[in-house]
Design an enzyme around this catalytic site. Structure first.
Site, PDB file in Angstrom:
ATOM      1  N   GLY A  15     -90.686  26.223 -11.802  1.00 30.42           N
ATOM      2  CA  GLY A  15     -91.974  26.759 -11.402  1.00 30.42           C
ATOM      3  C   GLY A  15     -92.116  28.145 -11.982  1.00 30.42           C
ATOM      4  O   GLY A  15     -91.117  28.828 -12.223  1.00 30.42           O
ATOM      5  N   ASP A 138     -89.762  23.454 -17.752  1.00 34.12           N
ATOM      6  CA  ASP A 138     -90.474  24.708 -17.992  1.00 34.12           C
ATOM      7  C   ASP A 138     -91.750  24.439 -18.789  1.00 34.12           C
ATOM      8  O   ASP A 138     -92.823  24.961 -18.452  1.00 34.12           O
ATOM      9  CB  ASP A 138     -89.568  25.693 -18.730  1.00 34.12           C
ATOM     10  CG  ASP A 138     -90.258  27.009 -19.020  1.00 34.12           C
ATOM     11  OD1 ASP A 138     -90.478  27.785 -18.065  1.00 34.12           O
ATOM     12  OD2 ASP A 138     -90.599  27.265 -20.189  1.00 34.12           O
TER      13      ASP A 138
END
Length: 160
Positions: A15, A138
């Site tokens: 995140g 990511d």
């Protein structure tokens, strides 16, 4: 994601926000044998830590029955919160060591509830260090954030 009782599910989560706080995205990849599932979502006003917690909660909530899980995260906040800090928070009625309310309380509750039926090994990986699966989540989290920013302002997304 369904799994056989006792089967091993590997999960990678990430995140992030840009800026922090600001618009953020989260993502998870779940792998059971040869089967994989990608999940991602985004919020307009959030923090890195909230997105890390959301990714873990969403991934664990996707499991349909109790499993053995290896959850890989580059968030020391998530890993330490789960493996070291949360028992003290619960003992202190969700207050941190300084006596202040625990940040992101509702998301910690969500992660703990989602984790409860599973046997989980929480694995920390160094972010942006070339781990292929960490790089993948990511990229998925960044893509979710960028897609959300192209949408009208009143929306947030959850792609599952």
């Amino acid at each position: 994601m369904a799994s056989e009782p006792g089967g091993l599910v590997e999960i990678w989560t990430d995140g992030g926000c840009k800026p922090n706080p600001g618009a953020g995205g989260w993502a998870a990849v779940l792998r059971f044998g040869a089967a994989e599932r990608e999940m991602s979502g985004a919020e307009r006003e959030t923090t890195n830590n909230r997105m890390e917690l959301t990714a873990a909660a969403a991934a664990l909530e996707a499991l349909k029955r109790p499993c053995r899980v290896k959850l890989h995260t580059d968030s020391e906040y998530l890993r330490n919160g789960i493996t070291r800090w949360h028992t003290g928070w619960v003992r202190r009625n969700w207050r941190n060591a300084q006596g202040d309310p625990v940040a992101n309380y509702e998301l910690w509750q969500r992660v703990l509830a989602a984790a409860k039926p599973h046997e989980i090994e929480w694995i920390w990986v160094r972010g942006h260090a070339g781990d292929p699966m960490n790089e993948r989540v990511d990229q998925l989290a960044t893509a979710a954030r960028e897609a959300m920013l192209r949408e009208p302002a009143e929306t947030s997304t959850a792609r599952r």
